[in-house]
Design an enzyme around this catalytic site. Structure first.
Site, PDB file in Angstrom:
ATOM      1  N   LYS A 115      -4.308   6.823   3.763  1.00  0.00           N
ATOM      2  CA  LYS A 115      -4.792   8.222   4.391  1.00  0.00           C
ATOM      3  C   LYS A 115      -5.961   8.749   3.371  1.00  0.00           C
ATOM      4  O   LYS A 115      -6.829   9.312   3.967  1.00  0.00           O
ATOM      5  CB  LYS A 115      -3.715   9.148   4.519  1.00  0.00           C
ATOM      6  CG  LYS A 115      -2.434   8.901   5.246  1.00  0.00           C
ATOM      7  CD  LYS A 115      -2.643   8.538   6.471  1.00  0.00           C
ATOM      8  CE  LYS A 115      -1.512   7.636   7.119  1.00  0.00           C
ATOM      9  NZ  LYS A 115      -1.831   6.703   8.164  1.00  0.00           N
ATOM     10  N   GLU A 199      -3.608  18.750   1.342  1.00  0.00           N
ATOM     11  CA  GLU A 199      -4.556  19.239   2.436  1.00  0.00           C
ATOM     12  C   GLU A 199      -4.377  20.603   2.959  1.00  0.00           C
ATOM     13  O   GLU A 199      -3.156  21.054   2.480  1.00  0.00           O
ATOM     14  CB  GLU A 199      -4.395  18.411   3.633  1.00  0.00           C
ATOM     15  CG  GLU A 199      -4.894  16.910   3.891  1.00  0.00           C
ATOM     16  CD  GLU A 199      -4.785  16.438   5.351  1.00  0.00           C
ATOM     17  OE1 GLU A 199      -5.047  15.180   5.393  1.00  0.00           O
ATOM     18  OE2 GLU A 199      -4.153  17.217   5.995  1.00  0.00           O
ATOM     19  N   HIS A 234       6.788  17.521  11.940  1.00  0.00           N
ATOM     20  CA  HIS A 234       5.616  16.400  12.288  1.00  0.00           C
ATOM     21  C   HIS A 234       6.414  15.448  12.939  1.00  0.00           C
ATOM     22  O   HIS A 234       5.730  14.139  12.778  1.00  0.00           O
ATOM     23  CB  HIS A 234       5.407  15.950  10.811  1.00  0.00           C
ATOM     24  CG  HIS A 234       4.880  17.068   9.934  1.00  0.00           C
ATOM     25  ND1 HIS A 234       3.784  17.707   9.853  1.00  0.00           N
ATOM     26  CD2 HIS A 234       5.479  17.419   8.741  1.00  0.00           C
ATOM     27  CE1 HIS A 234       3.630  18.834   9.083  1.00  0.00           C
ATOM     28  NE2 HIS A 234       4.684  18.539   8.374  1.00  0.00           N
ATOM     29  N   ARG A 291      -1.572   0.728  15.168  1.00  0.00           N
ATOM     30  CA  ARG A 291      -0.700  -0.122  16.009  1.00  0.00           C
ATOM     31  C   ARG A 291      -0.440   0.734  17.369  1.00  0.00           C
ATOM     32  O   ARG A 291      -0.967   1.630  17.759  1.00  0.00           O
ATOM     33  CB  ARG A 291       0.733   0.419  15.290  1.00  0.00           C
ATOM     34  CG  ARG A 291       1.150   1.944  15.066  1.00  0.00           C
ATOM     35  CD  ARG A 291       2.192   2.255  14.570  1.00  0.00           C
ATOM     36  NE  ARG A 291       2.488   3.489  13.989  1.00  0.00           N
ATOM     37  CZ  ARG A 291       2.521   4.585  14.393  1.00  0.00           C
ATOM     38  NH1 ARG A 291       2.735   4.822  15.789  1.00  0.00           N
ATOM     39  NH2 ARG A 291       2.712   5.817  13.775  1.00  0.00           N
TER      40      ARG A 291
END
Lengths: 508, 176
Positions: A115, A199, A234, A291
């Site tokens: 990431k 973040e 999430h 994917r």
């Protein structure tokens, strides 16, 4: 390409088996001991047992999977999603074994799978990213420093992560140490890499993602967006296409941004560019899922494009059969992820044996599931048991059909998220398209109250049905059971109950 | 043959009388309410009629067997996508509740809320913990969940072992 080995299980394995059949290709399955009698195994041309139920000893065993490919004469491998789908070592090992890997090249998987690397790459190309650290090996001090500078809440994310694993929200510095320990441990066990970065936590934003597909000839197109804001911790729960929040102008801008990301990362095959969109209609790049995604179904329903077929065609070197200007979404599609979780008890996993099953059908309904009666839902794998997708000529019709289908859907033996979905889809906010990524958690108290409320007649009906089931069970029990001991209820309690008290049934 | 039972569902409790008619038809009368339900069909999915309104109910037993000691049986019934947790009890054995409620304040037991695997044990016997402090990490369905102390106290026993599989309700840690 003649024979495809499917390195996955459950509904996505079945999805790929079906694509193979549609293309006249031969599907081959690998399976763990837990999936011996699963539907994709039954419907394949050949199947190889690769190990015991734990994924680490079966679906993640690269050597065992490649050996199965060799023994069955497969010439390509489809990884589905999860397990080895975004593992560049697997893609490389497959290529070295002479198999076509149906997915992106390992190099772009490697860059995007990290990431932090992905954020750096996007930042260099001028693509807006979420404010946060660009250092993949951030230590506790650096993260604490970031928290003080940007202000809490912050979000810890596994550098190698995805699927909500290794993620933790931190609302105050005092919670940082414990959250960091949990995120690192989960990252280590899920991805074999405990790198975690931070973040800024974006709140009151929507999760909107763009589906892209690119071929070997340099053609890349996007297939429009999916709205995935309805999530909990999430984990996406409901997805739809298109998004009720995008204007045509934003749709065009985000599509272009997504194609820039695709080009910047040298991407090929199908992929998803995830963005957060704030209240001022500004998109922020979040990550690329290298994917096929769980929710590819809603894109298929509105574009009419078979995504798995497109993946296979691109992997065997064919050019994309469609151009950007030919892709025009039609109508509206919604997906509910039916999970083996109990929404009334904090979405606790609810494994069990499927005692009865009736899938919904009818106009505009698609169910992607590998469930069969008698199947055992175990804790070894994720909780997704079915994807219920409806299509309508507009959003309201898609919602109405979803409510109808949810009410027809019967799964006995496990608790599922069906009541939760019914409550969400029946609400005013969903109908109006009014929600963001925090909506489920904010509304959960109210939603929980609605999970059972359907009136006293329905409650009475439930009681009556249970009584009938109990009666038959007790009656069919032999007077002197040969094993398991006598039922105290059948042998004594019931007798006392009936003889010791006056019975005044109201129908006499 | 008629039997009398009590049942709970949601916030409601009923006394009821049940009688089986020919074949697989059951009549269930609810006491104190002018309500009679007819249940048709065998197997897990049944048709229930109340005042002419039809409900299709899917029944699955959740208690492994009829609990003779408590005289209770639990069912999950789904109707129209909604879940109804039903407990049917034998009213002659209902007095048992009082003894179970007798448990006073004392040690706090931290139990696993789900079946899973113990990944990490963060405390040792004798250790003082504060509210919210992590005790044990349990993994289920690939998600890790940290169980934290509900109040301050001293750890008196640690039953959890790393790597061990635990059932829902398994004792993990005891606080004094």
């Amino acid at each position: 390409m003649r024979r495809i080995l499917i390195a996955n299980r459950g509904e996505i394995a079945l999805r790929v088996v079906r694509a193979c059949r549609d293309l006249g290709l031969s599907p081959v399955m690998v399976y763990s001991e837990a999936d011996r009698d699963s539907l994709p195994v039954r419907l394949a041309d050949a199947a190889v047992l690769i190990g015991p139920p734990p994924a680490a000893e079966s679906y993640l065993d690269i050597d065992a999977i490649l050996d199965a490919a060799r023994r069955t004469g497969a010439d390509a491998v489809h990884p589905g999603y999860g397990f080895l789908a975004e593992n560049p070592e697997f893609a490389e090992a497959a290529s070295q074994a002479g198999l076509v890997f149906i997915g992106p090249p390992p190099e772009s998987m490697r860059t995007l799978g990290d990431k932090v690397e992905a954020r750096r790459l996007m930042s260099r190309h001028g693509i807006p990213i979420i404010p946060g650290l660009l250092d993949r090996a951030a230590d506790a001090a650096a993260i604490a420093d970031f928290g003080r500078r940007e202000g809490y809440p912050i979000l810890l994310k596994a550098a190698a992560g995805g699927g909500g694993k290794g993620m933790r929200v931190v609302r105050a510095e005092t919670d940082l140490a414990s959250a960091l320990r949990a995120a690192r441990s989960e990252a280590k066990s899920s991805f074999g890499d405990d790198g975690v970065y931070a973040e800024k936590l974006m709140e009151m934003v929507r999760h909107v993602e763009i589906q892209v597909i690119a071929d070997d000839q340099g053609n890349a197109v996007h297939l429009g967006e999916r709205e995935c804001s309805l999530q909990r911790r999430h984990q996406k729960l409901v997805e739809e296409a298109p998004s009720p929040a995008l204007t045509p102008d934003m749709r065009r801008r985000m599509g272009e941004l997504a194609l820039e990301v695709t080009r910047a990362s040298g991407y090929r095959n199908a992929g998803t560019i995830e963005f957060l969109v704030d209240g001022e209609e500004r998109p922020y790049f979040m990550e690329v899922n290298a994917r096929l995604q769980v929710e590819h179904t809603v894109t298929e329903m509105v574009t009419g494009i078979d995504m798995v077929r497109a993946q296979i065609d691109v992997a065997r070197g064919r050019p994309l059969p469609f151009r950007q200007d030919a892709i025009a979404p039609r109508g509206w599609a919604i997906e509910c992820r039916i999970l083996a979780e109990d929404p009334a008890n904090g979405f606790r996993p609810h494994p069990g044996r499927i005692a009865a099953l009736r899938l919904p059908s009818g106009p505009g309904v698609r169910v992607d599931t590998a469930l069969q009666p008698e199947d055992e839902i175990t804790l070894h794998y994720d909780a997704l048991v079915a994807k219920l997708v409806t299509w309508g000529s507009d959003r309201q019709e898609a919602i109405d059909r979803m409510i109808r289908a949810l009410r027809e859907f019967v799964v006995a033996g496990i608790r599922t998220t069906i009541p939760f979905h019914l409550e969400v889809l029946s609400g005013k906010d969903f109908r109006a398209g009014r929600f963001d990524i925090g909506w489920v958690e904010r509304e959960m108290g109210r939603l929980r109250e609605g999970l059972e409320a359907e009136g006293p007649d329905a409650e009475a009906a439930a009681v009556a049905a249970a009584v009938a089931a109990l009666e038959e069970r007790e009656r069919s029990r032999p007077a002197a059971p040969s094993s398991g001991g006598p039922s105290p209820w059948a042998l004594s309690g019931r007798r006392n109950l009936m003889q010791g008290r006056a019975v005044r049934p109201t129908w006499e | 043959m008629t039997v009398r039972l009590t049942a709970r569902c949601g916030g409601s409790a009923w006394g009821l009388a049940a009688r089986r008619q020919a074949g697989v038809r059951h009549i269930v009368a609810f006491e104190g309410a002018d309500r009679i339900a007819e249940v048709e069909g065998a197997g897990p999915i049944r048709r229930v009629s109340i005042d002419g309104r039809i409900f299709e109910a899917c029944v699955a037993r959740t208690s492994p067997q009829v609990d003779g000691a408590r005289g209770e049986a639990d069912y999950d019934v789904t109707i129209g996508g909604r879940l109804y947790a039903v407990r049917i009890a034998d009213p002659l054995q209902a007095g048992d509740d009082r003894s179970r409620a007798a448990r006073a304040d004392g040690p706090t037991e931290i139990r696993s809320v789900m079946p899973g695997k113990v990944v990490q044990v963060l405390v040792a016997p004798g250790q003082e913990v504060t509210t919210g402090e992590g005790l044990v990490v349990v993994e289920a369905m690939k998600m890790e969940n940290e169980l934290t102390a509900p109040r301050p106290g001293r750890v008196v026993a640690v039953a959890a072992r790393p790597g061990e599989a635990v059932e829902a309700g398994a004792l993990l840690v005891t606080l004094d």
